[in-house]
Enzyme design. Sequence first.
Site, short mmCIF file in Angstrom:
data_model
loop_
_atom_site.label_atom_id
_atom_site.label_comp_id
_atom_site.label_asym_id
_atom_site.label_seq_id
_atom_site.Cartn_x
_atom_site.Cartn_y
_atom_site.Cartn_z
N HIS A 140 0.83 -1.21 0.00
CA HIS A 140 0.00 0.00 0.00
C HIS A 140 0.87 1.26 0.00
O HIS A 140 0.44 2.30 -0.51
CB HIS A 140 -0.95 -0.01 1.21
CG HIS A 140 -0.29 0.25 2.52
ND1 HIS A 140 0.25 -0.75 3.30
CD2 HIS A 140 -0.08 1.41 3.20
CE1 HIS A 140 0.75 -0.22 4.40
NE2 HIS A 140 0.57 1.08 4.36
N ARG A 225 5.45 12.32 25.35
CA ARG A 225 6.77 12.26 25.99
C ARG A 225 7.86 12.09 24.94
O ARG A 225 8.93 12.72 25.01
CB ARG A 225 6.83 11.12 27.00
CG ARG A 225 6.00 11.32 28.25
CD ARG A 225 6.25 10.18 29.23
NE ARG A 225 7.64 10.14 29.68
CZ ARG A 225 8.11 10.77 30.75
NH1 ARG A 225 7.30 11.51 31.49
NH2 ARG A 225 9.37 10.68 31.07
N HIS A 258 -2.87 -5.85 18.38
CA HIS A 258 -2.93 -6.92 17.38
C HIS A 258 -3.56 -8.17 17.98
O HIS A 258 -4.41 -8.82 17.35
CB HIS A 258 -1.53 -7.24 16.85
CG HIS A 258 -1.11 -6.37 15.71
ND1 HIS A 258 -1.36 -6.68 14.39
CD2 HIS A 258 -0.49 -5.16 15.68
CE1 HIS A 258 -0.91 -5.73 13.61
NE2 HIS A 258 -0.36 -4.80 14.37
#
Length: 468
Positions: A140, A225, A258
């Site tokens: 992609h 951070r 995931h």
Amino acid sequence: MGEYCAAAAAAAAADGEPAVAVPPPATRRPYGEYDRFSTKQGHRQPPRQHLARPGLTYLVYPGAVHTRFEHSLGVYQLAGEAMQNLQMNQGKELGIDRVDVQTVKLAGLLHDIGHGPFSHLFEHEFLPRVDPGSTSKWSHEHMSALLLDNIVDKHAIDIEPDYLKIVKEMIVASSKFSTTEGAKEKRFLYDIVANGRNGVDVDKFDYIDRDSRACGLGSNFQHWRLLQGMRVMGDEICYPAKDYLSVHKLFTTRADLHRTVYTHAKVKAVELMLVDALLEANDYLGIALHAEDPEEFWKLDDTIVKSIETAPNDELKKAKEIIQRIRRRQLYKFCNQYSVPRDKLEHFKDITAQDIVCSQKSSKVLLKEEDIAVSNVKIDLTHGRDNPLESVKFFKDSGCEEKFAITEDRVSHLLPACNQDRIVRVYAKKPELVQAVSEAFENLQVRMYGEKTQVHDTPTKKRRMRFD
């Protein structure tokens, strides 16, 4: 009617009158040409508004309905913040100018325009089933670069070729098409949107925060951070040593997403079904052919499912039936799963439906490959079996000019010793086959590892399941 128009034009010319160009009559294209979009590229909706960023996860996590469009805006914003911080702290030293800021932000905005329907499903599940060799020649990121060229040429956008080249290189920086290794100047700019060196980039900053919030999951990762602490040393973005665990949390939170969201057992069941539906429709609609041409590829998005559902064509009957099963929640039935033993990870090869069929010993039902769906799930910290933190450089404090790597044993002994999981999940396409598929899957495990490695047997209730 075409002959009549031509004759009329010829008669007018013979009489000395200027011939008027008469357009040919409109022809109705067959539905199989997939010409649903009649608008030009420049007048359509903003790119990727009909592409869900987390794919099909909204069927399990209803809040996950955000699109690639929102995500791209988020990456654009974070890329701008990263450049603003670097410019404020090291702008003169690094020679960061307005063009640098614009190119990085533009790469962030356009980095995902090359995604196909249902995001990674199109690239990693559908195309390899159509053409097993596609994994080495299509991505992609590469399509995003091709689409960008197409848009610039088609609409005569005034952009310097060198700047356009840099934007495209930034987009593909973390893919197999990356050309940034040869970059001589300001190499660090290529690590902000898509970091091919160690995976710490604003793309992950946005989707980890966005997806966690949308799915109702807590996340302790604080991207601000890292944005505030980043510093360029030796043409490489480095981070304060005190933020080691923040960087580690970036990778572990991604891995948790995931495991919990993107590869949820029900999500994978729907994905397997949708891929089967797209394969059934591919010969008629030429879906995979769109991936070869940027001019056609932009027409593909998640609405393809509705197009298949509402098409009057008998050629799409099987694809429609599969989609109707998804709508009715008659999904492929999850039988069981196992995690590949750690000492077998290095030489593991994906399990196929044929492997399971060949492991069937005795049953009232003779299984066929088309009865079984297998999902080989790989979850890692972005670098396969390697620890990506070994590629991240740190510094002691703001006044220090030395960068260094940190080994995980110097930080904590609670950090995982293995950086990758491989999970094999098996589904029966019909509920009455759950028992036969489960038994064959157990036989496969015993044959491969000498014992069943799954956590528990398939529940008896599920083995006896039938469609109503």
